[in-house]
Each structure stands twice: as structure tokens, then as C-alpha cells.
Design an enzyme around this catalytic site. Structure first.
Site, mmCIF file in Angstrom:
data_model
loop_
_atom_site.group_PDB
_atom_site.id
_atom_site.type_symbol
_atom_site.label_atom_id
_atom_site.label_comp_id
_atom_site.label_asym_id
_atom_site.label_seq_id
_atom_site.Cartn_x
_atom_site.Cartn_y
_atom_site.Cartn_z
ATOM 1 N N SER A 148 90.979 57.198 13.281
ATOM 2 C CA SER A 148 90.320 57.133 14.583
ATOM 3 C C SER A 148 90.142 58.539 15.138
ATOM 4 O O SER A 148 90.596 59.513 14.562
ATOM 5 C CB SER A 148 91.143 56.301 15.565
ATOM 6 O OG SER A 148 91.476 55.036 15.028
ATOM 7 N N SER A 186 88.397 51.897 12.582
ATOM 8 C CA SER A 186 88.431 53.132 13.360
ATOM 9 C C SER A 186 88.471 52.804 14.849
ATOM 10 O O SER A 186 87.491 52.353 15.430
ATOM 11 C CB SER A 186 87.199 53.987 13.038
ATOM 12 O OG SER A 186 87.330 55.282 13.553
ATOM 13 N N ASP A 188 88.118 54.346 17.696
ATOM 14 C CA ASP A 188 87.646 55.513 18.433
ATOM 15 C C ASP A 188 87.605 55.213 19.937
ATOM 16 O O ASP A 188 87.151 54.153 20.352
ATOM 17 C CB ASP A 188 86.244 55.905 17.951
ATOM 18 C CG ASP A 188 86.167 56.033 16.437
ATOM 19 O OD1 ASP A 188 87.166 56.462 15.839
ATOM 20 O OD2 ASP A 188 85.112 55.695 15.873
#
Length: 272
Positions: A148, A186, A188
Site C-alpha cells: 500500500s 493495496s 492506498d
């Protein structure tokens, strides 16, 4: 994370002037650096948090394989901490947008439009797109696009929570420019805040008056955060060094000279 949050509570409650404070809501950001780091050891506690807070200072921010960026990997190379900023034109308010990132994700590294990851042979889905010849075993490391990124956006523009949310959303466009598809695993995310004193909401008083920038003034800030996020990610890679971590796991730094050659060949370093 819980140990760091608890240490932050101790620090804040002990500060002079906070003797009557009853509640503190700490924010602790993290990415999983378990490939290089012994995350099961939970080595960060109050002593480490207090040391970091005491050593905080103004001036240039350290980048690369430092602090929370020591154990991270980006695009299959050593990631880390990166920063960048932009100042919008005076006619648009002259405000500053600063970005700090902790890069720990993957994709197909693209710098100023140049296919750096592909030409270095280190990119997501390479095994499917470049299968080894019959009877050969591909021993080259490839990017699994796991992990991430943390993006922290700070600005002195007077923004309310709504426009801070809009500003944070545009930071993801800068991430995409670097070649990240924000894969399934991921996580993010972006944390955005304003340092403008006129935008602060006080706990006292029945009627609040705050200064807030109008929507029509946001576009220059949107461009600034996109550019600063993109550059901060590049800086995290260019400043990182090779790191060998737990169980002998190793993450190689981006090969700078080869990368510069790729950028020049693709016309991504005009005037350099």
C-alpha cells in the site's frame, strides 16, 4: 499500531496545558512491510515514539530508506519516504501544497511517461506477458504489486473538511501517473489537513465562524497535489538504498544510471 497510539496518548496528555484534557483521538498510519521487517516482533513502543517526537525538527525531510520507509518496497524496488511540494500562482492565492509518502506498493513504474519498469524488466504481470522460453527458468525478480501507500497532504489554504476530501481524492491521480493500478490487496489512502488558522473549529462557542476557500479556487490546488504526489513517489525511489532485512530478504534500490538512460531515450529528460 496500538502501541504507537497508546504512546501518543501518553505524550499528548503529559504536555503542559493539557492537564484538563479528557480525550485524545490519535491517528496512526501504517503499511505492511513484513517482507523486510519483523512485524511480529512489534518492536516500536513508547520509547521509540517519544524519541521520534523529540527529534522532530523543521527543515528538509529525510527521504528514502529512513524511518517508516526502511522496510518498504515499491514497484519491485526499494521504496521509502518521499516528499515534494508545489506553490500555486499568486493570482490563485499563492498557497502551498506539500505531500509526504510512504511507498510500499507495485504496478508498472512509469516516470514522466517513460516505461521504466518495463525496460528494467521489473513490473506487475511480467510473468504472463513475458513467459520464459521452453526449458528455461525465469529467475528475475518481478513486482507482485502487493502492499500500500500512505499519502499525507498538507496545505496552508483555508479548506473545510469537504474540500480537503476533494483534495485528497486528487492525490490518487498522482499515484496513478506513476504506474500504480491500486491492486486488490493495496490499501492506498490519503490523509489531508490544512494549517490555516482561520479554518480551525474551536470546541468553545455556540456559533463558529471559519474561513473557507471557495470551490472555484480549488482547481490550482488539485493540479498541485497531483504533481506533488507524483514527484514525492519518484523521490522515495531515487533516494532509497538497498536494504537486507529479516530472514535475509533483500530489496534492491532502483538502478539510477539505467533509469536515467531510459528517461533520456524516451525523451523524458528534455533540457537536462
Amino acid at each position: 499500531m496500538p502501541r504507537v497510539a497508546d504512546a501518543l496518548l501518553d505524550w499528548m496528555l503529559a504536555l503542559p496545558g493539557n492537564e484538563q484534557v479528557r480525550s485524545v483521538n490519535p491517528i496512526v498510519a501504517e503499511t505492511n512491510d513484513g517482507y523486510l521487517s519483523d512485524i511480529r516482533g512489534r518492536h516500536v513502543g513508547q520509547a521509540e515514539v517519544f524519541q521520534a517526537l523529540r527529534s522532530a525538527q523543521s527543515g528538509p525531510v529525510e527521504e528514502g530508506s529512513v524511518g517508516a520507509g526502511t522496510g518498504t518496497t515499491a514497484f519491485g524496488f526499494k521504496g521509502g519516504i518521499g516528499t515534494a511540494s508545489r506553490v500555486v500562482p499568486r493570482s490563485a492565492g499563492g498557497y502551498t501544497v506539500g505531500v509526504l509518502v510512504q511507498t510500499n506498493f507495485g504496478g508498472v513504474l512509469t516516470i514522466n511517461g517513460a516505461p521504466v519498469g518495463r525496460e528494467l524488466g521489473q513490473y506487475y504481470l511480467k510473468e504472463q506477458l513475458e513467459p520464459p522460453q521452453r526449458g528455461q527458468r525465469d529467475t528475475r525478480a518481478t513486482d507482485r504489486a502487493d502492499g500500500s501507500i500512505i499519502i499525507v497532504v498538507a496545505t496552508d489554504a483555508p479548506l473545510d473538511s469537504r474540500n480537503l476530501d476533494r483534495l485528497a481524492a486528487r492525490a490518487m491521480l498522482g499515484l496513478a501517473r506513476t504506474g500504480s493500478p491500486s491492486t486488490n490487496g493495496s490499501g492506498d489512502y490519503v490523509i489531508a489537513f490544512s494549517t490555516a488558522a482561520g479554518s480551525r473549529i474551536r470546541s468553545s462557542g455556540t456559533i463558529q465562524q471559519t474561513a473557507t476557500l471557495g470551490n472555484e479556487m480549488m482547481s490550482p490546488l488539485f493540479l498541485a497535489v497531483v504533481e506533488a504526489t507524483e514527484e514525492a513517489i519518484y523521490n522515495s525511489l531515487f533516494r532509497a538504498t538497498t536494504v537486507t532485512g529479516v530472514d535475509g530478504h533483500r530489496s534492491e534500490a532502483l538502478p539510477i544510471e539505467r533509469t536515467l538512460e531510459i528517461l533520456k531515450r524516451n525523451g523524458a529528460l528534455q533540457g537536462k
